[in-house]
Design an enzyme around this catalytic site. Structure first.
Site, PDB file in Angstrom:
ATOM      1  N   GLU A  64      45.470  32.925  26.439  1.00 21.64           N
ATOM      2  CA  GLU A  64      45.913  34.337  25.188  1.00 21.64           C
ATOM      3  C   GLU A  64      46.727  34.946  24.899  1.00 21.64           C
ATOM      4  OE1 GLU A  64      43.286  33.158  23.825  1.00 21.64           O
ATOM      5  OE2 GLU A  64      41.528  34.205  24.265  1.00 21.64           O
ATOM      6  N   HIS A  96      42.456  36.539  34.831  1.00 27.90           N
ATOM      7  CA  HIS A  96      41.289  35.239  34.674  1.00 27.90           C
ATOM      8  C   HIS A  96      40.434  35.177  36.199  1.00 27.90           C
ATOM      9  CE1 HIS A  96      40.068  31.318  34.055  1.00 27.90           C
ATOM     10  NE2 HIS A  96      40.408  31.310  31.983  1.00 27.90           N
TER      11      HIS A  96
HETATM   12  N1  ACO Z   1      43.869  43.996  33.351  1.00 31.45           N
HETATM   13  C1  ACO Z   1      44.095  45.335  34.012  1.00 31.45           C
HETATM   14  N2  ACO Z   1      43.057  45.285  35.326  1.00 31.45           N
HETATM   15  C2  ACO Z   1      42.321  43.539  35.062  1.00 31.45           C
HETATM   16  C3  ACO Z   1      42.265  42.467  34.005  1.00 31.45           C
HETATM   17  C4  ACO Z   1      43.430  43.223  33.384  1.00 31.45           C
HETATM   18  N3  ACO Z   1      43.318  42.432  31.739  1.00 31.45           N
HETATM   19  N4  ACO Z   1      41.453  42.060  34.424  1.00 31.45           N
HETATM   20  C5  ACO Z   1      40.885  42.303  35.165  1.00 31.45           C
HETATM   21  N5  ACO Z   1      40.838  43.229  35.802  1.00 31.45           N
HETATM   22  C6  ACO Z   1      40.821  44.194  36.745  1.00 31.45           C
HETATM   23  C7  ACO Z   1      39.462  44.841  36.770  1.00 31.45           C
HETATM   24  O1  ACO Z   1      39.303  46.385  36.681  1.00 31.45           O
HETATM   25  C8  ACO Z   1      39.051  44.674  37.986  1.00 31.45           C
HETATM   26  O2  ACO Z   1      39.086  45.741  38.600  1.00 31.45           O
HETATM   27  P1  ACO Z   1      38.787  46.283  39.967  1.00 31.45           P
HETATM   28  O3  ACO Z   1      38.302  46.011  41.243  1.00 31.45           O
HETATM   29  O4  ACO Z   1      39.747  47.606  40.732  1.00 31.45           O
HETATM   30  O5  ACO Z   1      36.685  47.185  39.217  1.00 31.45           O
HETATM   31  C9  ACO Z   1      39.702  43.621  38.946  1.00 31.45           C
HETATM   32  O6  ACO Z   1      40.672  43.015  38.086  1.00 31.45           O
HETATM   33  C10 ACO Z   1      38.938  42.115  37.969  1.00 31.45           C
HETATM   34  O7  ACO Z   1      38.571  42.545  37.285  1.00 31.45           O
HETATM   35  P2  ACO Z   1      36.687  41.842  36.753  1.00 31.45           P
HETATM   36  O8  ACO Z   1      36.304  41.924  35.687  1.00 31.45           O
HETATM   37  O9  ACO Z   1      35.927  41.967  37.842  1.00 31.45           O
HETATM   38  O10 ACO Z   1      37.367  40.027  37.261  1.00 31.45           O
HETATM   39  P3  ACO Z   1      37.228  38.951  36.348  1.00 31.45           P
HETATM   40  O11 ACO Z   1      36.922  37.494  37.139  1.00 31.45           O
HETATM   41  O12 ACO Z   1      35.098  39.007  35.671  1.00 31.45           O
HETATM   42  O13 ACO Z   1      36.800  39.083  34.553  1.00 31.45           O
HETATM   43  C11 ACO Z   1      38.491  38.828  32.784  1.00 31.45           C
HETATM   44  C12 ACO Z   1      38.441  37.770  34.173  1.00 31.45           C
HETATM   45  C13 ACO Z   1      37.612  39.145  32.163  1.00 31.45           C
HETATM   46  C14 ACO Z   1      39.417  37.671  31.910  1.00 31.45           C
HETATM   47  C15 ACO Z   1      39.475  39.817  32.846  1.00 31.45           C
HETATM   48  O14 ACO Z   1      40.584  39.300  34.305  1.00 31.45           O
HETATM   49  C16 ACO Z   1      40.245  40.707  31.425  1.00 31.45           C
HETATM   50  O15 ACO Z   1      39.212  41.315  31.256  1.00 31.45           O
HETATM   51  N6  ACO Z   1      40.854  40.460  30.928  1.00 31.45           N
HETATM   52  C17 ACO Z   1      41.560  40.663  29.968  1.00 31.45           C
HETATM   53  C18 ACO Z   1      41.378  39.935  28.791  1.00 31.45           C
HETATM   54  C19 ACO Z   1      41.404  38.845  28.210  1.00 31.45           C
HETATM   55  O16 ACO Z   1      42.531  38.317  28.542  1.00 31.45           O
HETATM   56  N7  ACO Z   1      40.716  37.644  28.012  1.00 31.45           N
HETATM   57  C20 ACO Z   1      40.753  36.310  28.045  1.00 31.45           C
HETATM   58  C21 ACO Z   1      40.421  35.154  29.280  1.00 31.45           C
HETATM   59  S1  ACO Z   1      41.042  33.629  28.789  1.00 31.45           S
HETATM   60  C22 ACO Z   1      40.048  33.342  27.905  1.00 31.45           C
HETATM   61  O17 ACO Z   1      38.581  33.057  28.486  1.00 31.45           O
HETATM   62  C23 ACO Z   1      40.337  31.753  27.344  1.00 31.45           C
END
Ligand code: ACO
Length: 373
Positions: free
Chosen positions: A314, A256
């Site tokens: 989620e 998140h």
């Molecule tokens: N699984 C694996 N790796 C992940 C995940 C995940 N669920 N979430 C983040 N990461 C990793 C990224 O690959 C990145 O790795 P890196 O540093 O090696 O490049 C690091 O963690 C940071 O990720 P970002 O995308 O920069 O983090 P951001 O804050 O932009 O993303 C998000 C948040 C979009 C929710 C992300 O965690 C994700 O894609 N989760 C999966 C989708 C999900 O569950 N979405 C629902 C969110 S809740 C809502 O909106 C109601």
């Protein structure tokens, strides 16, 4: 490097872009406050109508205020003819439910010539749009809306044509209350940007639906549940999740932007799911989901150390909505018909206290080219 470059914040992370009295998200403590109330107190006890009233008015309603509010809403449960015609038209084109909701939402100003009615229309008509479209997709007759059921129970009624049990209606209501508002998330920000131009509320909400649809925001619970089903049994979780992470894939339902500890909404929804599955007498899926969650957290720390990736809303949304009997295609639309109450609250707040939202960009393209016409 210019000063502009230094000011650029990718994804606007941690940028404060509004003041709000609607909800407070503390990502370090794992706390969510809805208009003064801790989520865990409000969500399992209040009705959705009470929560929306609270967000729109800053206080919970008295009994009289609640019944007047309810009356305002039920007036708009029936869809305008043009909205219904649109649903009949697009179902043959196999339009996805979120796209159908976005298209139909854009017609809702036809329900009244009085803009003051728009907030009530949007909240009241969203369940009718989603349920009606779902029934059309499944070749079923539409269910005529009625006035005597509460918002959550009425959505289930429109879907099934039967008055739901108290347990199902309560589980859905707890879900609707849990996700109604959440700080300046992407869809809420979208709504605030649109209304900040003094556009109309219907336009703001249509934009927000579009933002919610994406898998990084509201589109994750379907894939999260698919993942649990594909894993099938606890002993296969580690191998399955490892393969995904090795392939560079994201685990849906984890991570998140704001929460660096477990999302408090996951606790509320997990508790509601447990109650529902216990009442049904089958805890197998619930236990499997818990095992998948434990393994995912462990592996995320191994593959993404220091990113502090925890369970988000989620994951247990998927489990709860599945327990209520919803297919995955209805998960994100159901999120939308809760969040619309929060979007409208933000639009009201933006109009009352905000100004045009207009950030700036930095130009990183070429310069000094010569026109050779
Ligand atoms: N699984 C694996 N790796 C992940 C995940 C995940 N669920 N979430 C983040 N990461 C990793 C990224 O690959 C990145 O790795 P890196 O540093 O090696 O490049 C690091 O963690 C940071 O990720 P970002 O995308 O920069 O983090 P951001 O804050 O932009 O993303 C998000 C948040 C979009 C929710 C992300 O965690 C994700 O894609 N989760 C999966 C989708 C999900 O569950 N979405 C629902 C969110 S809740 C809502 O909106 C109601």
């Amino acid at each position: 490097m210019t000063d502009d470059t230094q000011a650029f914040v990718s994804g606007l992370a941690n940028v404060v872009a509004a003041e709000t009295k609607l909800s407070h998200v503390d990502g370090e403590k794992g706390e969510l406050i809805i208009a003064g109330y801790p989520l865990a107190e409000l969500a399992p006890n209040a009705s959705y109508e009470q929560v929306v009233y609270l967000l729109w008015n800053g206080k919970l309603p008295s009994a009289d205020e609640l019944s007047a509010f309810r009356e305002q809403l039920v007036r708009f449960r029936r869809l305008p003819a043009a909205t219904l015609n649109l649903l009949y038209e697009i179902v043959s084109k196999k339009v996805a439910v979120m796209d159908a909701l976005r298209m139909a939402a854009g017609t809702l100003n036809l329900a009244s010539s009085n803009e003051a009615d728009y907030p009530y229309i949007l909240v009241a008509a969203f369940p009718t749009i989603v349920a009606s479209y779902w029934r059309l997709m499944n070749g079923e007759e539409l269910v005529e809306p009625r006035n005597d059921l509460d918002h959550a129970a009425h959505f289930l009624y429109l879907l099934d044509g039967e008055v739901p049990s108290k347990a199902r209606a309560r589980a859905l209501e707890t879900y609707l209350n849990t996700v109604v508002d959440h700080g300046l998330n992407a869809s809420t920000f979208t709504a605030r940007v649109i209304i900040s131009t003094q556009s109309d509320l219907v336009s703001a909400i249509v934009g927000a639906v579009g933002a919610l649809k994406g898998p990084l925001h509201g589109g994750a619970p379907g894939p999260a549940l698919d993942m649990v089903f594909e894993i099938g049994e606890e002993s296969k979780a580690e191998d399955y999740l490892r393969k995904k992470l090795e392939a560079g894939e994201r685990l849906m339902g984890f991570g998140h932007r704001v929460y660096k500890v477990r999302d408090p909404r996951a606790d509320v929804l997990g508790a509601a799911a447990k109650k529902l599955y216990e009442a049904d007498g089958d805890m197998k899926l619930y236990r499997l989901a818990q095992a998948v969650e434990r393994t995912a957290i462990k592996l995320l720390e191994e593959y993404k150390p220091g990113r502090r990736l925890q369970t988000n809303v989620e994951f247990y949304t998927a489990l709860l909505l599945h327990g209520i009997g919803f297919p995955t295609d209805l998960f994100t639309p159901t999120f939308a018909l809760s969040r619309v109450g929060g979007w409208i609250a933000h639009c009201k707040e933006q109009l009352a206290t905000g100004r045009l939202i207009r950030p700036k960009s930095i130009y990183i393209g070429e310069q000094g080219k010569t026109w050779r016409g």
